[in-house]
Write an enzyme that holds these catalytic residues in place. Structure first.
Site, PDB file in Angstrom:
ATOM      1  N   LYS A  62       0.874  -1.174   0.000  1.00  0.00           N
ATOM      2  CA  LYS A  62       0.000   0.000   0.000  1.00  0.00           C
ATOM      3  C   LYS A  62       0.906   1.218   0.000  1.00  0.00           C
ATOM      4  CE  LYS A  62      -4.517   0.920   0.532  1.00  0.00           C
ATOM      5  NZ  LYS A  62      -5.700   0.119   0.183  1.00  0.00           N
ATOM      6  N   VAL A  98     -21.627  -1.119  -4.378  1.00  0.00           N
ATOM      7  CA  VAL A  98     -21.631  -2.518  -3.946  1.00  0.00           C
ATOM      8  C   VAL A  98     -23.066  -3.004  -3.724  1.00  0.00           C
ATOM      9  CG1 VAL A  98     -20.930  -4.088  -2.090  1.00  0.00           C
ATOM     10  CG2 VAL A  98     -19.335  -2.341  -2.906  1.00  0.00           C
ATOM     11  N   GLY A  99     -23.843  -2.242  -2.954  1.00  0.00           N
ATOM     12  CA  GLY A  99     -25.183  -2.671  -2.550  1.00  0.00           C
ATOM     13  C   GLY A  99     -26.140  -2.869  -3.714  1.00  0.00           C
ATOM     14  N   GLY A 127     -25.307   1.749  -2.818  1.00  0.00           N
ATOM     15  CA  GLY A 127     -24.315   2.380  -3.708  1.00  0.00           C
ATOM     16  C   GLY A 127     -23.735   1.349  -4.652  1.00  0.00           C
ATOM     17  N   GLY A 168     -27.081   0.769   2.398  1.00  0.00           N
ATOM     18  CA  GLY A 168     -26.089   1.441   1.541  1.00  0.00           C
ATOM     19  C   GLY A 168     -26.256   1.012   0.093  1.00  0.00           C
TER      20      GLY A 168
HETATM   21  P1  NAD Z   1     -20.642   4.069  -2.576  1.00  0.00           P
HETATM   22  O1  NAD Z   1     -20.238   5.413  -2.153  1.00  0.00           O
HETATM   23  O2  NAD Z   1     -20.883   3.791  -4.023  1.00  0.00           O
HETATM   24  O3  NAD Z   1     -21.993   3.630  -1.810  1.00  0.00           O
HETATM   25  C1  NAD Z   1     -22.182   3.772  -0.443  1.00  0.00           C
HETATM   26  C2  NAD Z   1     -23.669   3.961  -0.199  1.00  0.00           C
HETATM   27  O4  NAD Z   1     -23.889   3.973   1.205  1.00  0.00           O
HETATM   28  C3  NAD Z   1     -24.234   5.270  -0.744  1.00  0.00           C
HETATM   29  O5  NAD Z   1     -25.485   5.008  -1.373  1.00  0.00           O
HETATM   30  C4  NAD Z   1     -24.444   6.122   0.526  1.00  0.00           C
HETATM   31  O6  NAD Z   1     -25.550   7.030   0.387  1.00  0.00           O
HETATM   32  C5  NAD Z   1     -24.764   5.040   1.525  1.00  0.00           C
HETATM   33  N1  NAD Z   1     -24.547   5.421   2.917  1.00  0.00           N
HETATM   34  C6  NAD Z   1     -23.586   6.190   3.466  1.00  0.00           C
HETATM   35  N2  NAD Z   1     -23.745   6.282   4.803  1.00  0.00           N
HETATM   36  C7  NAD Z   1     -24.831   5.521   5.094  1.00  0.00           C
HETATM   37  C8  NAD Z   1     -25.494   5.198   6.298  1.00  0.00           C
HETATM   38  N3  NAD Z   1     -25.071   5.674   7.459  1.00  0.00           N
HETATM   39  N4  NAD Z   1     -26.589   4.393   6.226  1.00  0.00           N
HETATM   40  C9  NAD Z   1     -27.023   3.891   5.042  1.00  0.00           C
HETATM   41  N5  NAD Z   1     -26.415   4.175   3.876  1.00  0.00           N
HETATM   42  C10 NAD Z   1     -25.339   4.976   3.900  1.00  0.00           C
HETATM   43  O7  NAD Z   1     -19.539   3.083  -1.977  1.00  0.00           O
HETATM   44  P2  NAD Z   1     -19.231   1.577  -2.391  1.00  0.00           P
HETATM   45  O8  NAD Z   1     -18.139   1.557  -3.401  1.00  0.00           O
HETATM   46  O9  NAD Z   1     -20.512   0.879  -2.671  1.00  0.00           O
HETATM   47  O10 NAD Z   1     -18.600   1.024  -1.036  1.00  0.00           O
HETATM   48  C11 NAD Z   1     -19.410   0.695   0.082  1.00  0.00           C
HETATM   49  C12 NAD Z   1     -18.565  -0.040   1.105  1.00  0.00           C
HETATM   50  O11 NAD Z   1     -18.020  -1.212   0.534  1.00  0.00           O
HETATM   51  C13 NAD Z   1     -17.360   0.732   1.649  1.00  0.00           C
HETATM   52  O12 NAD Z   1     -17.159   0.338   2.985  1.00  0.00           O
HETATM   53  C14 NAD Z   1     -16.209   0.224   0.801  1.00  0.00           C
HETATM   54  O13 NAD Z   1     -14.972   0.359   1.465  1.00  0.00           O
HETATM   55  C15 NAD Z   1     -16.602  -1.215   0.657  1.00  0.00           C
HETATM   56  N6  NAD Z   1     -16.020  -1.910  -0.500  1.00  0.00           N
HETATM   57  C16 NAD Z   1     -16.215  -1.458  -1.756  1.00  0.00           C
HETATM   58  C17 NAD Z   1     -15.698  -2.162  -2.846  1.00  0.00           C
HETATM   59  C18 NAD Z   1     -15.950  -1.715  -4.257  1.00  0.00           C
HETATM   60  O14 NAD Z   1     -15.631  -2.489  -5.168  1.00  0.00           O
HETATM   61  N7  NAD Z   1     -16.515  -0.557  -4.517  1.00  0.00           N
HETATM   62  C19 NAD Z   1     -14.953  -3.337  -2.623  1.00  0.00           C
HETATM   63  C20 NAD Z   1     -14.761  -3.783  -1.298  1.00  0.00           C
HETATM   64  C21 NAD Z   1     -15.318  -3.054  -0.252  1.00  0.00           C
END
Ligand code: NAD
Length: 367
Positions: A77, A181-182, A179, A177
């Site tokens: 990293k 991932v979700g 976003g 969430g």
């Molecule tokens: P993102 O920003 O696309 O989505 C996050 C979502 O969570 C958004 O819709 C936001 O409005 C919502 N959110 C924020 N705070 C909230 C709360 N308190 N309650 C409910 N919803 C809330 O991010 P992402 O890329 O989807 O990442 C989400 C998580 O997954 C992070 O912890 C990230 O580190 C982890 N992650 C992501 C990836 C990836 O490929 N993108 C891979 C591994 C882990």
């Protein structure tokens, strides 16, 4: 002088390199932890308040994550000190100087992390010929667009089914969430017959016991709306998403959202962790004791790193999906079998599996 070997243990770190370039003002630290499994892959974090300690801890987490994912890569990293929102020309100068600084650290392959993106990776690739998380025009696989991590979560659910006697058809899904991932996790699971009954974003929760149209909700979010703007459902508070009974509850937002004070509210069978460290260890232990199966983050959400590895080795999007499916299914099964056999938490079994792989790989190295 402080003890610069303070982090040293049986696994690493192999190198911690400080980089300073007086011409651009670049200050950066690269931590290369353990490379027994292969050259390290890990992101570059750009922020004003980073440190060598942070770089090392994140590098160690990548050693474990890459080994747990079954990738031929170690963990590394790096951190660049500075504000990621500086004017773009200035950022390009810094990132290119960083790339030149790591030219000979060939056992480190950089990727994006907080404060850096695919454009930064393109500059680095242009300078030194290696980086992952590239734009598609130069061989990148757009992992957030295709839903690599959400797809991996679906694969982990399929593998976990037999450990918690879960039928996917009709299974109720709740996503905290909605976003990158979700939403993709909800989409891939819906294709297997599950029913999304609630989803939240930072503005609140939408709930409909009869089911939410996943495609419609994604289209709304992509057009800049909130989940509570979905017309056919009950609008609830942000926190209410925890109370909704379901078979699959997916945390995909923030760390530590479930802890000892609210864990009793969670009524579900299976939790594939999308977010990183979404539950405290204490909460995971309580859930384990009451029979809720939790697939730990670095097993369930490894779709992104697996995709980056496929990209690095010149693979296509189709190969990325196949590799994610195969690796996450295998790893989830191994971890859950070991957890049952040794009567430990799935997270403990996952850490043991990753460590075993790193130590075995170390035996093949010249002493
Ligand atoms: P993102 O920003 O696309 O989505 C996050 C979502 O969570 C958004 O819709 C936001 O409005 C919502 N959110 C924020 N705070 C909230 C709360 N308190 N309650 C409910 N919803 C809330 O991010 P992402 O890329 O989807 O990442 C989400 C998580 O997954 C992070 O912890 C990230 O580190 C982890 N992650 C992501 C990836 C990836 O490929 N993108 C891979 C591994 C882990």
């Amino acid at each position: 002088m402080e003890n610069i070997f303070a982090f040293a243990d049986e696994l690493g770190p192999a190198k911690i390199v400080h980089i300073y370039d007086p011409l651009t003002g670049l200050k950066a630290v690269v931590a290369i932890d353990n490379v027994a499994c292969g050259p390290s892959i890990g992101g570059i974090r750009m922020a004003p308040d980073v440190s060598a300690t942070e770089a090392f801890r994140l590098a160690r987490a990548m050693t474990m994550k890459n080994a747990a994912a079954g990738l031929p890569h170690g963990g590394g990293k790096s951190v660049i000190f500075g504000d990621p929102k500086i004017p773009i020309q200035e950022k390009e100068r810094l990132v290119r100087a960083f790339a030149r600084g790591i030219r000979d650290l060939v056992e480190y392959i950089p990727g994006p992390d907080m404060g850096t993106d695919e454009r930064c990776m393109a500059w680095i690739k242009n300078e030194i010929g290696r980086a992952v998380g590239l734009p598609p025009e130069i061989g990148g696989i757009p992992l957030d667009e295709i839903g690599a991590t959400g797809f991996g979560l679906k694969a982990s659910v399929e593998a976990a089914r037999k450990f918690c006697r879960l039928e996917l058809k009709g299974a109720r899904v709740v996503v905290q969430g909605f976003g990158s991932v979700g939403k993709h996790a909800a989409r891939f699971l819906a294709a297997e017959g599950t029913k999304l009954i609630a989803a939240s974003d930072s503005h609140g929760t939408i709930f409909n016991a009869k089911g939410i149209d996943v495609g419609r909700l994604i289209a709304m979010k992509d057009s800049g709306k909130k989940v509570v703007d979905y017309p056919d459902g009950e609008k609830l508070s942000l926190d209410a998403v925890i109370d909704i009974e379901c078979e699959i509850w997916i945390p995909a937002a923030r760390p530590d959202v479930i802890h000892k004070d609210n864990v009793a509210r969670l009524k579900t069978k299976l939790v594939p962790q999308g977010a990183n460290i979404p539950f405290t260890l204490e909460a995971e232990r309580i859930l384990h004791e009451k029979g809720t199966l939790v697939i730990p983050d670095f097993i369930a959400n490894a779709g992104g790193v697996i995709c980056a590895s496929v990209e690095y080795h010149g693979g296509t999007q189709t190969l990325a999906f196949q590799t994610i499916e195969e690796k996450i299914r295998t790893n989830t099964t191994q971890v859950l079998e070991e957890s049952e056999r040794t009567k430990t938490l799935p997270r403990e079994a996952a850490v043991a599996l990753a460590e075993r792989r790193v130590r075995t790989a170390m035996q093949y190295q010249r002493k």
